[in-house]
Write a protein that holds these residues in place. Structure first.
Motif, PDB file in Angstrom:
ATOM      1  N   THR A 163       0.832  -1.204   0.000  1.00 30.97           N
ATOM      2  CA  THR A 163       0.000   0.000   0.000  1.00 30.97           C
ATOM      3  C   THR A 163       0.867   1.254   0.000  1.00 30.97           C
ATOM      4  O   THR A 163       0.557   2.227  -0.702  1.00 30.97           O
ATOM      5  CB  THR A 163      -0.932  -0.011   1.226  1.00 30.97           C
ATOM      6  N   LEU A 164       1.940   1.240   0.767  1.00 29.19           N
ATOM      7  CA  LEU A 164       2.841   2.394   0.793  1.00 29.19           C
ATOM      8  C   LEU A 164       3.526   2.585  -0.558  1.00 29.19           C
ATOM      9  O   LEU A 164       3.727   3.725  -1.007  1.00 29.19           O
ATOM     10  CB  LEU A 164       3.878   2.232   1.908  1.00 29.19           C
ATOM     11  N   LEU A 165       3.888   1.482  -1.215  1.00 37.15           N
ATOM     12  CA  LEU A 165       4.476   1.613  -2.556  1.00 37.15           C
ATOM     13  C   LEU A 165       3.458   2.152  -3.548  1.00 37.15           C
ATOM     14  O   LEU A 165       3.795   2.975  -4.411  1.00 37.15           O
ATOM     15  CB  LEU A 165       4.997   0.246  -3.031  1.00 37.15           C
ATOM     16  N   ASP A 166       2.199   1.690  -3.432  1.00 38.12           N
ATOM     17  CA  ASP A 166       1.144   2.219  -4.305  1.00 38.12           C
ATOM     18  C   ASP A 166       0.910   3.710  -4.068  1.00 38.12           C
ATOM     19  O   ASP A 166       0.523   4.436  -4.978  1.00 38.12           O
ATOM     20  CB  ASP A 166      -0.174   1.469  -4.083  1.00 38.12           C
ATOM     21  N   ALA A 167       1.151   4.161  -2.828  1.00 43.01           N
ATOM     22  CA  ALA A 167       0.965   5.573  -2.498  1.00 43.01           C
ATOM     23  C   ALA A 167       2.082   6.441  -3.057  1.00 43.01           C
ATOM     24  O   ALA A 167       1.992   7.663  -3.005  1.00 43.01           O
ATOM     25  CB  ALA A 167       0.873   5.751  -0.986  1.00 43.01           C
ATOM     26  N   GLY A 168       3.138   5.818  -3.572  1.00 43.76           N
ATOM     27  CA  GLY A 168       4.194   6.585  -4.214  1.00 43.76           C
ATOM     28  C   GLY A 168       5.489   6.668  -3.437  1.00 43.76           C
ATOM     29  O   GLY A 168       6.412   7.340  -3.874  1.00 43.76           O
ATOM     30  N   LEU A 169       5.579   6.029  -2.298  1.00 39.95           N
ATOM     31  CA  LEU A 169       6.820   6.064  -1.531  1.00 39.95           C
ATOM     32  C   LEU A 169       7.869   5.158  -2.171  1.00 39.95           C
ATOM     33  O   LEU A 169       7.536   4.087  -2.675  1.00 39.95           O
ATOM     34  CB  LEU A 169       6.580   5.585  -0.099  1.00 39.95           C
ATOM     35  N   PRO A 170       9.128   5.583  -2.150  1.00 40.01           N
ATOM     36  CA  PRO A 170      10.188   4.674  -2.600  1.00 40.01           C
ATOM     37  C   PRO A 170      10.413   3.594  -1.541  1.00 40.01           C
ATOM     38  O   PRO A 170       9.923   3.683  -0.422  1.00 40.01           O
ATOM     39  CB  PRO A 170      11.412   5.589  -2.719  1.00 40.01           C
ATOM     40  N   VAL A 171      11.168   2.581  -1.880  1.00 35.38           N
ATOM     41  CA  VAL A 171      11.391   1.458  -0.972  1.00 35.38           C
ATOM     42  C   VAL A 171      12.044   1.936   0.322  1.00 35.38           C
ATOM     43  O   VAL A 171      11.657   1.513   1.413  1.00 35.38           O
ATOM     44  CB  VAL A 171      12.243   0.363  -1.651  1.00 35.38           C
ATOM     45  N   ASP A 172      13.026   2.838   0.224  1.00 31.88           N
ATOM     46  CA  ASP A 172      13.662   3.357   1.438  1.00 31.88           C
ATOM     47  C   ASP A 172      12.654   4.100   2.300  1.00 31.88           C
ATOM     48  O   ASP A 172      12.698   4.025   3.529  1.00 31.88           O
ATOM     49  CB  ASP A 172      14.832   4.263   1.078  1.00 31.88           C
TER      50      ASP A 172
ATOM     51  N   PHE B 223      13.646  -7.112  -4.638  1.00 34.40           N
ATOM     52  CA  PHE B 223      13.458  -6.937  -6.078  1.00 34.40           C
ATOM     53  C   PHE B 223      13.109  -5.484  -6.399  1.00 34.40           C
ATOM     54  O   PHE B 223      13.656  -4.899  -7.337  1.00 34.40           O
ATOM     55  CB  PHE B 223      12.374  -7.882  -6.587  1.00 34.40           C
ATOM     56  N   ALA B 224      12.216  -4.902  -5.618  1.00 36.16           N
ATOM     57  CA  ALA B 224      11.818  -3.512  -5.866  1.00 36.16           C
ATOM     58  C   ALA B 224      12.987  -2.563  -5.651  1.00 36.16           C
ATOM     59  O   ALA B 224      13.177  -1.615  -6.420  1.00 36.16           O
ATOM     60  CB  ALA B 224      10.661  -3.123  -4.946  1.00 36.16           C
ATOM     61  N   HIS B 225      13.789  -2.819  -4.642  1.00 38.84           N
ATOM     62  CA  HIS B 225      14.916  -1.935  -4.359  1.00 38.84           C
ATOM     63  C   HIS B 225      16.010  -2.053  -5.422  1.00 38.84           C
ATOM     64  O   HIS B 225      16.556  -1.053  -5.871  1.00 38.84           O
ATOM     65  CB  HIS B 225      15.504  -2.247  -2.987  1.00 38.84           C
ATOM     66  N   LEU B 226      16.304  -3.277  -5.820  1.00 40.87           N
ATOM     67  CA  LEU B 226      17.415  -3.486  -6.740  1.00 40.87           C
ATOM     68  C   LEU B 226      17.072  -3.118  -8.180  1.00 40.87           C
ATOM     69  O   LEU B 226      17.943  -2.701  -8.939  1.00 40.87           O
ATOM     70  CB  LEU B 226      17.882  -4.935  -6.664  1.00 40.87           C
ATOM     71  N   THR B 227      15.812  -3.249  -8.578  1.00 42.62           N
ATOM     72  CA  THR B 227      15.445  -2.973  -9.965  1.00 42.62           C
ATOM     73  C   THR B 227      14.654  -1.689 -10.140  1.00 42.62           C
ATOM     74  O   THR B 227      14.603  -1.152 -11.236  1.00 42.62           O
ATOM     75  CB  THR B 227      14.597  -4.123 -10.540  1.00 42.62           C
ATOM     76  N   GLY B 228      14.011  -1.222  -9.086  1.00 44.13           N
ATOM     77  CA  GLY B 228      13.166  -0.036  -9.209  1.00 44.13           C
ATOM     78  C   GLY B 228      11.812  -0.334  -9.819  1.00 44.13           C
ATOM     79  O   GLY B 228      11.039   0.574 -10.111  1.00 44.13           O
ATOM     80  N   ALA B 229      11.503  -1.610 -10.014  1.00 41.60           N
ATOM     81  CA  ALA B 229      10.235  -2.000 -10.622  1.00 41.60           C
ATOM     82  C   ALA B 229       9.102  -1.870  -9.603  1.00 41.60           C
ATOM     83  O   ALA B 229       9.313  -1.952  -8.403  1.00 41.60           O
ATOM     84  CB  ALA B 229      10.310  -3.443 -11.113  1.00 41.60           C
TER      85      ALA B 229
ATOM     86  N   ASP C 106       2.042  -5.477  -6.492  1.00 43.27           N
ATOM     87  CA  ASP C 106       1.275  -6.697  -6.760  1.00 43.27           C
ATOM     88  C   ASP C 106       2.036  -7.945  -6.325  1.00 43.27           C
ATOM     89  O   ASP C 106       1.441  -8.906  -5.827  1.00 43.27           O
ATOM     90  CB  ASP C 106       0.916  -6.794  -8.242  1.00 43.27           C
ATOM     91  N   LEU C 107       3.361  -7.937  -6.506  1.00 39.16           N
ATOM     92  CA  LEU C 107       4.168  -9.068  -6.052  1.00 39.16           C
ATOM     93  C   LEU C 107       4.136  -9.190  -4.534  1.00 39.16           C
ATOM     94  O   LEU C 107       4.090 -10.297  -3.999  1.00 39.16           O
ATOM     95  CB  LEU C 107       5.615  -8.909  -6.523  1.00 39.16           C
ATOM     96  N   LEU C 108       4.137  -8.051  -3.847  1.00 38.01           N
ATOM     97  CA  LEU C 108       4.066  -8.083  -2.386  1.00 38.01           C
ATOM     98  C   LEU C 108       2.727  -8.629  -1.913  1.00 38.01           C
ATOM     99  O   LEU C 108       2.664  -9.392  -0.955  1.00 38.01           O
ATOM    100  CB  LEU C 108       4.301  -6.693  -1.808  1.00 38.01           C
TER     101      LEU C 108
END
Length: 135
Positions: free
Chosen positions: A10-19, A68-74, A78-80
């Motif tokens: 949900t946080l990634l969907d809200a636009g936050l980066p992984v960090d 995966f999200a951190h290393l590729t930026g993808a 949905d994977l989470l």
């Protein structure tokens, strides 16, 4: 873990980066306070895998899911969510397995309690009733 994966998605969907997701979880979610050393290590520029070595074992699954999200930026929200669902299914299977094992483990104590009662209430009166007829 499934709830943390859903929250991270949900946080990634809200636009936050992984960090940012890790920082938010470490700051605002009580069980994730152990992520603060990971966030500091990433802020200092250490590698992803090296930073996660300081994380508590209970939270390392989150690190594996976010790697995966951190290393590729993808986009991996949905994977989470899929990983969260898989984790829920695995926990349900483990609970069913433990419940089946419990049934097997309860047989001996129940037999230990029920067998003497059966003997005292079922067999002894029959034997007592047959004794006068035999003698």
């Amino acid at each position: 873990m499934p709830l943390l994966l859903e929250l991270a998605a949900t946080l990634l969907d809200a636009g936050l980066p992984v960090d940012g997701v890790l920082g938010t979880l470490a700051r605002d979610v009580g069980p994730c306070r152990g992520l603060q050393p990971v966030v500091r290590s990433l802020d200092l520029g250490l590698g992803w895998h090296r930073s996660w070595q300081t994380a508590p074992a209970a939270l390392r699954g989150l690190g594996e899911a976010l790697a995966f999200a951190h290393l590729t930026g993808a986009a991996t929200a949905d994977l989470l969510r899929a990983a969260a669902e898989q984790e829920r299914r695995r926990e349900a299977r483990n609970a069913e397995k433990r419940a089946a094992e419990l049934g097997v483990k309860l047989v001996v104590p129940l037999g230990t309690c029920a067998l003497p009662a059966f003997i005292c209430l079922g067999i002894v009166p029959v034997v007592m009733a047959l004794l006068p007829a035999l003698g």
